[in-house]
Motif scaffolding. Structure first.
Motif, PDB file in Angstrom:
ATOM      1  N   ALA A 358     -55.770  80.456   0.481  1.00 26.61           N
ATOM      2  CA  ALA A 358     -56.465  79.514   1.375  1.00 26.61           C
ATOM      3  C   ALA A 358     -56.245  78.081   0.924  1.00 26.61           C
ATOM      4  O   ALA A 358     -56.071  77.172   1.738  1.00 26.61           O
ATOM      5  CB  ALA A 358     -57.955  79.848   1.421  1.00 26.61           C
ATOM      6  N   GLY A 359     -56.243  77.873  -0.367  1.00 21.26           N
ATOM      7  CA  GLY A 359     -55.977  76.545  -0.910  1.00 21.26           C
ATOM      8  C   GLY A 359     -55.123  76.677  -2.150  1.00 21.26           C
ATOM      9  O   GLY A 359     -55.578  77.123  -3.202  1.00 21.26           O
ATOM     10  N   ALA A 360     -53.855  76.308  -2.031  1.00 16.94           N
ATOM     11  CA  ALA A 360     -52.921  76.505  -3.140  1.00 16.94           C
ATOM     12  C   ALA A 360     -53.311  75.646  -4.339  1.00 16.94           C
ATOM     13  O   ALA A 360     -53.698  74.479  -4.199  1.00 16.94           O
ATOM     14  CB  ALA A 360     -51.503  76.179  -2.699  1.00 16.94           C
ATOM     15  N   GLN A 361     -53.192  76.230  -5.518  1.00 18.11           N
ATOM     16  CA  GLN A 361     -53.521  75.541  -6.765  1.00 18.11           C
ATOM     17  C   GLN A 361     -52.297  75.512  -7.684  1.00 18.11           C
ATOM     18  O   GLN A 361     -51.540  76.474  -7.757  1.00 18.11           O
ATOM     19  CB  GLN A 361     -54.672  76.265  -7.487  1.00 18.11           C
ATOM     20  N   GLY A 362     -52.117  74.407  -8.381  1.00 14.96           N
ATOM     21  CA  GLY A 362     -51.113  74.324  -9.434  1.00 14.96           C
ATOM     22  C   GLY A 362     -49.687  74.190  -8.970  1.00 14.96           C
ATOM     23  O   GLY A 362     -48.764  74.340  -9.779  1.00 14.96           O
ATOM     24  N   ILE A 484     -41.316  88.079  -9.844  1.00 18.18           N
ATOM     25  CA  ILE A 484     -40.716  86.954 -10.562  1.00 18.18           C
ATOM     26  C   ILE A 484     -41.385  85.668 -10.105  1.00 18.18           C
ATOM     27  O   ILE A 484     -41.461  85.403  -8.898  1.00 18.18           O
ATOM     28  CB  ILE A 484     -39.200  86.858 -10.283  1.00 18.18           C
ATOM     29  N   ASP A 485     -41.865  84.886 -11.032  1.00 15.65           N
ATOM     30  CA  ASP A 485     -42.467  83.596 -10.704  1.00 15.65           C
ATOM     31  C   ASP A 485     -41.724  82.468 -11.410  1.00 15.65           C
ATOM     32  O   ASP A 485     -41.127  82.665 -12.477  1.00 15.65           O
ATOM     33  CB  ASP A 485     -43.946  83.571 -11.105  1.00 15.65           C
ATOM     34  N   THR A 486     -41.773  81.299 -10.799  1.00 18.80           N
ATOM     35  CA  THR A 486     -41.139  80.118 -11.368  1.00 18.80           C
ATOM     36  C   THR A 486     -42.200  79.163 -11.888  1.00 18.80           C
ATOM     37  O   THR A 486     -43.134  78.814 -11.159  1.00 18.80           O
ATOM     38  CB  THR A 486     -40.266  79.404 -10.319  1.00 18.80           C
ATOM     39  N   TYR A 487     -42.042  78.745 -13.140  1.00 15.81           N
ATOM     40  CA  TYR A 487     -42.982  77.815 -13.772  1.00 15.81           C
ATOM     41  C   TYR A 487     -42.287  76.490 -14.063  1.00 15.81           C
ATOM     42  O   TYR A 487     -41.110  76.456 -14.448  1.00 15.81           O
ATOM     43  CB  TYR A 487     -43.537  78.408 -15.068  1.00 15.81           C
ATOM     44  N   GLY A 621     -55.532  81.211  -6.441  1.00 15.57           N
ATOM     45  CA  GLY A 621     -55.011  80.022  -5.795  1.00 15.57           C
ATOM     46  C   GLY A 621     -53.527  79.804  -5.975  1.00 15.57           C
ATOM     47  O   GLY A 621     -52.945  78.917  -5.341  1.00 15.57           O
ATOM     48  N   VAL A 622     -52.856  80.589  -6.827  1.00 16.08           N
ATOM     49  CA  VAL A 622     -51.413  80.423  -7.031  1.00 16.08           C
ATOM     50  C   VAL A 622     -50.664  81.020  -5.846  1.00 16.08           C
ATOM     51  O   VAL A 622     -50.914  82.162  -5.452  1.00 16.08           O
ATOM     52  CB  VAL A 622     -50.962  81.082  -8.341  1.00 16.08           C
ATOM     53  N   GLN A 632     -52.126  77.153 -18.795  1.00 18.23           N
ATOM     54  CA  GLN A 632     -52.867  78.397 -18.979  1.00 18.23           C
ATOM     55  C   GLN A 632     -53.649  78.789 -17.730  1.00 18.23           C
ATOM     56  O   GLN A 632     -53.780  79.967 -17.416  1.00 18.23           O
ATOM     57  CB  GLN A 632     -53.814  78.246 -20.179  1.00 18.23           C
ATOM     58  N   THR A 633     -54.117  77.805 -16.991  1.00 19.67           N
ATOM     59  CA  THR A 633     -54.909  78.073 -15.788  1.00 19.67           C
ATOM     60  C   THR A 633     -54.123  78.850 -14.750  1.00 19.67           C
ATOM     61  O   THR A 633     -54.697  79.620 -13.976  1.00 19.67           O
ATOM     62  CB  THR A 633     -55.378  76.741 -15.172  1.00 19.67           C
ATOM     63  N   TYR A 634     -52.795  78.660 -14.736  1.00 20.30           N
ATOM     64  CA  TYR A 634     -51.980  79.249 -13.669  1.00 20.30           C
ATOM     65  C   TYR A 634     -51.111  80.406 -14.145  1.00 20.30           C
ATOM     66  O   TYR A 634     -50.255  80.900 -13.404  1.00 20.30           O
ATOM     67  CB  TYR A 634     -51.099  78.162 -13.036  1.00 20.30           C
ATOM     68  N   GLU A 635     -51.344  80.860 -15.359  1.00 20.86           N
ATOM     69  CA  GLU A 635     -50.576  81.994 -15.868  1.00 20.86           C
ATOM     70  C   GLU A 635     -51.080  83.303 -15.264  1.00 20.86           C
ATOM     71  O   GLU A 635     -52.204  83.392 -14.748  1.00 20.86           O
ATOM     72  CB  GLU A 635     -50.700  82.067 -17.393  1.00 20.86           C
TER      73      GLU A 635
END
Length: 933
Positions: A358-362, A484-487, A621-622, A632-635
């Protein structure tokens, strides 16, 4: 003397360019005279009482069949290779499954259950006494017997001890695929060029896989250690099985070396001397199998990636339309959860995964124009610096970084309520490409705790990976959900340090330097290069950019990274008759497979499905579509970078089902609300080719093995664009009378083709000419022209190009795509057919669920759209066959049939002829069980 190629089924052989002029007939004869010697495998041709007993545990009643072209025998001595190159002769069982496989497209229309084994092989357990070709006790062991049948030469391995059984499996694997196993252990280690030669294709292959799995020897060993430790008693048994399997492989290496019947490629690549026998074939070790697994997992079982490309196309959409409208446009093309998409689980249940928050974070979207791809190859010398070599590197990088994984494979499974017998029927298998020798190999394994027949990847065949047990069969298709995610890791100090939880941390540099020189097999000039990957705790660096002015490296984190060996437990369970006794046991076994696959099951009473893979639980939110900050919040939840483990979604959250009326899969969307990483799950997908046919069969009832095979074979010849999109295009064109003679003639040709079934099929078996050839040529030429003319004016060139980087416009049979380029069989997996379909229906005023955000063809005007279509159609109709099919190393320009044809890509010295195109699994089973334990 090996039999000759059956010319009625196969196109003629061509001497490959990589075996140069020394293979002239006279010199070949001289060489062969010295090489045809008493050195050969010692096998006694005698009946085997063991197999007669083994068949008592077979509950298929003679109704299990399978096929795997070109043939079981993937090893050839130097003499056999020279004979093949000079005269086209084939080693025994090298291509005896290719002719029946190639015959189905022209034979399926009259197929009956009784005729199935004209195009498939009997997959019953055991070998009847009259069909035993040979029996051997590998390395003289008394606890295992390998029996090969006369028809196909498949090894039937029967052991009285677990160790002996697995020893036999390893020995048989090396007998049939030693060279291929060696090739792919070097691919997995990024060492192919140094082993097999510096051809541009070899450079591209090792780069493609090593970029995503740059493991050290310690990494490889840790993976097997950790997999065993986590799995308790089953893990210990798996390690014992692997040790026994490797002992069998190495026993064959020693025997073939001393007996001088090892694969001839070792001589042609300079590893062995044909006269003195000097040189070494290295023994296999446990870490080699992990390297092999990393190649197979990366190729077929690792969905995800592409977040940077997604970000670039989103930014292009926002630049064109503004943030709000641009995002809507982007989402409409992304089709994350399209209501018109064909589904495997169609009972209405949803399985939410990787949905838009609903609301993307990071989010860490790059600054415009700042993205650069991280170079993999450095310090090029000699032939590594040529344009061809650099082009291969570009293609390899594009393939490895894309979310468009060519998973291929299909499945058609019908429950007993809709079959003639009351027992389920399944026709399924993986499309693993076409190679010589094939990546997969067939085997039957019977021993303590193991009872199975089917296909396994060469070098990983301690268990059957796709096949049948005593009273059940299973198969898989690639699923492609996002693991697979991209950081975006923020850089500090310099380009090779990054912030990890607030601390400036050095990246790890992993390098592999390869050099090569010309050999008989590969005359590529000497060269060398170094592959260099910078690894972070968040995975390898793939891109560099700035985000809000800050320098970042974009890394990719894959849940199966450092876990290439974990799936061994699931396959062990599938082979265990004491474990799998019904659909729930099957689902439990596949839950232990961490790669992204759709798994299907059939026994005499039940059918089932399960979607496997370690799906990470993302932070709230990711948005999995885009890069996020490495904070760390988005791991991933409870992620441990030391072991790359995290919390994963529970089994119940994966699409799964038992006893649905039918299942189809052709790498399509699994279920409602389940988002896959690749684009293109919209209103038109090649899965529709199966859905339409199987749904019709089920509605009529009385489904048989023959009718379900016919549905698969018919879909295998269909042109998806012509069947599902062309009628709408013609409807727009025919909304007014077509007065232009060129356009009218083209419309007439296309309409006749649609009426005839919109298939790409020969006029008759072996004609090498298509029925409706002009219509096929016109559509092949028209499709890319009409897509560009339909969408580029509205999207603008920047956004149009950006979306084509997410999803290619076309994937016709003659196009070069996927890991093997052209002549690969698989087609119509990725393309703009859904976009064209939705847009054309919208312009016609028809209902569209999940429409594109705007109308594009002719700006939404029916008359203007018609003008666009007619204009591009006339242009396409005027293109010659030579322009549409320009020719390549396999075909002359203008040869339409040849352009589509399937070639067995040589991974060794044996060549095979081309076969007519069909879009079908490489290994395939047709099964209907009559009983259960």
């Amino acid at each position: 003397m090996p039999r000759r190629t059956p010319q009625f089924a196969l196109d003629r052989l061509r001497t490959p360019r990589r075996f140069p002029g020394f293979l002239k007939t006279a010199s070949v004869c001289v060489l062969i005279a010295g090489l045809l010697s008493p050195f050969s495998r010692a096998m006694a041709a005698e009946a085997s009482p063991v197999n007669a007993a083994a068949a008592a545990n077979d509950y298929c009643g003679g109704q299990c069949s399978d096929i795997l072209p070109p043939g079981e025998n993937g090893n050839a001595t130097l003499a056999q290779i020279l004979l093949n190159q000079a005269f086209g002769t084939q080693p025994g069982h090298a291509e005896d499954q290719l002719g029946p496989y190639a015959g189905l497209p022209t034979g399926y229309s009259s197929l009956t259950d009784a005729k199935i084994n004209s195009f498939f092989d009997d997959a019953s357990f055991g070998v009847p006494s009259g069909q035993v070709a040979s029996t051997e006790k590998p390395a003289g062991r008394g606890d295992v017997t390998i029996v090969r049948d006369k028809k196909t030469g498949v090894p039937h391995i029967t052991g009285t001890t677990r160790y002996g059984t697995e020893f036999g499996a390893g020995y048989a694997a090396a007998e049939d695929r030693l060279w291929l196993m060696d090739v792919f252990r070097h691919v997995g280690r990024g060492q192919l060029t140094a082993f097999a030669g510096g051809a541009a294709s070899n450079q591209g292959l090792e780069q493609e896989f090593w970029r995503n799995a740059p493991y050290t020897e310690a990494d490889l060993q840790a993976q097997i250690d950790n997999a065993v430790a986590r799995a308790g008693a089953r893990g210990q048994q798996a390690l014992a099985d692997v040790d026994a399997y490797l002992a069998g492989v190495n026993a064959y290496i020693d025997a073939s070396d001393s007996g001088r019947y090892f694969p001839g490629e070792y001589v042609l690549t300079g590893h062995k001397d044909a006269i003195t026998n000097a040189g070494t074939i290295e023994h296999f070790k446990v870490t080699d199998l992990v390297a092999l697994a990393s190649v197979i997992g990366s190729l077929f079982g690792s969905g995800g990636g592409g977040e940077v490309n997604n970000a670039l196309s989103l930014l292009a959409a926002q630049a064109k339309y503004g943030v709000e409208e641009g995002t809507k446009v982007w989402e409409s093309f992304r089709e994350r959860n399209d209501p018109e998409a064909v589904l495997t689980v169609h009972d209405g249940r949803g399985f939410p995964y990787a949905a838009k928050p609903a609301g993307a974070q990071g989010e860490a979207l790059p600054d415009a124009g700042s993205v650069t791809q991280e170079p993999l190859v450095h310090d090029r010398t000699g032939s590594a610096a040529t344009a061809a070599a650099k082009g291969a590197s570009t293609t390899a990088a594009k393939t490895s970084l894309s979310s468009a994984r060519r998973g291929m494979s299909n499945a058609l499974v019908v429950g007993g309520k809709s079959t003639a017998s009351g027992h389920p029927v399944a026709v399924f298998g993986p499309q693993t490409g076409y190679f010589a020798p094939q990546l997969l190999m067939l085997q039957e394994i019977q021993g303590p705790g193991i009872s199975a027949r089917g296909a396994s990847f060469a070098g990983l065949s301690m268990y059957v990976e796709l096949g049948r047990g005593q009273d059940y069969s299973w198969s898989a298709t690639t699923s492609g959900q996002d693991i697979i995610d991209t950081y975006a890791v923020e850089l500090c100090q310099d380009d090779h340090h990054y912030l990890y939880h607030g601390t400036c941390t050095a990246m790890d540099k992993v390098e592999q330097t390869n050099s090569w020189k010309p050999t008989v097999a590969d005359g590529t000039a000497a060269g060398s290069y170094t592959m260099r990957v910078w690894r972070t705790k968040y995975g390898p660096v793939e891109y560099r950019a700035t985000v809000g002015g800050k320098k970042v490296a974009y890394t990719t984190l894959r849940s199966s990274f450092l876990h290439e060996a974990d799936s061994i437990i699931g396959f062990q369970m599938l082979n265990d008759p004491d474990f799998v006794k019904g659909p729930q046991d099957f689902q439990q076994a596949t839950q232990h497979i961490n790669y992204t696959f759709n798994w299907f099951y059939a026994d005499s009473a039940h059918v089932a499905y399960y979607n496997s893979g370690d799906n990470p639980v993302r932070a709230s939110g990711v948005d999995a579509e885009f890069p996020v900050w490495a904070r760390q919040t988005y791991e991933w939840r409870n992620w441990d970078p030391a072991t790359n483990t995290a919390d994963y979604t529970p089994a119940s959250a994966h699409p799964n089902s038992v006893d649905q009326d039918y299942y189809i899969s052709w790498n399509n969307k699994q279920a409602l609300d389940y988002t896959t990483a690749s684009w293109g799950d919209g209103s038109v997908h090649r899965g529709n080719l199966l859905e339409d046919r199987v749904k019709k069969l089920v509605a009529a009832g009385g489904v048989t093995r023959a009718s379900l095979t016919q549905a698969m074979a018919d879909a295998a010849l269909a042109d998806l664009r012509a069947q599902d999109v062309l009628p709408g295009l013609l409807k727009v064109i025919n909304s007014s009378a077509v007065t232009d003679s060129t356009a009218a003639a083209a419309v007439s040709e296309l309409q006749a083709w649609v009426t005839a079934g919109a298939k790409r099929t020969e006029t008759s078996a072996g004609s090498k000419a298509y029925a409706n050839a002009d219509a096929i040529r016109i559509l092949d030429a028209w499709w890319p022209l009409l897509v560009r003319a339909e969408f580029e004016p509205g999207l603008g060139s920047d956004l149009y190009t950006a979306i084509t980087n997410n999803l290619p416009v076309d994937e016709s049979p003659s196009a070069g795509h996927g890991p093997t380029g052209s002549h690969a069989g698989s087609a119509f997996q990725y393309g703009w057919w859904s976009y064209v379909d939705k847009d054309i229906r919208a312009v016609l005023g028809e209902q569209v669920r999940g429409p594109l955000a705007q109308k594009y063809c002719g700006g939404g005007s029916l008359s203007a759209c018609r003008d666009v279509l007619i204009s591009t159609l006339k242009q396409a109709a005027g293109m010659t066959a030579a322009q549409v099919y320009p020719g390549d190393d396999q075909c002359s320009a203008g040869d339409q049939w040849c352009a589509d044809s399937i070639a067995q890509r040589a991974l060794g010295g044996i060549k095979h002829g081309k076969i007519s195109w069909q879009n079908r699994p490489t290994f395939q089973q047709v099964v209907e069980y009559t009983g259960h334990r």
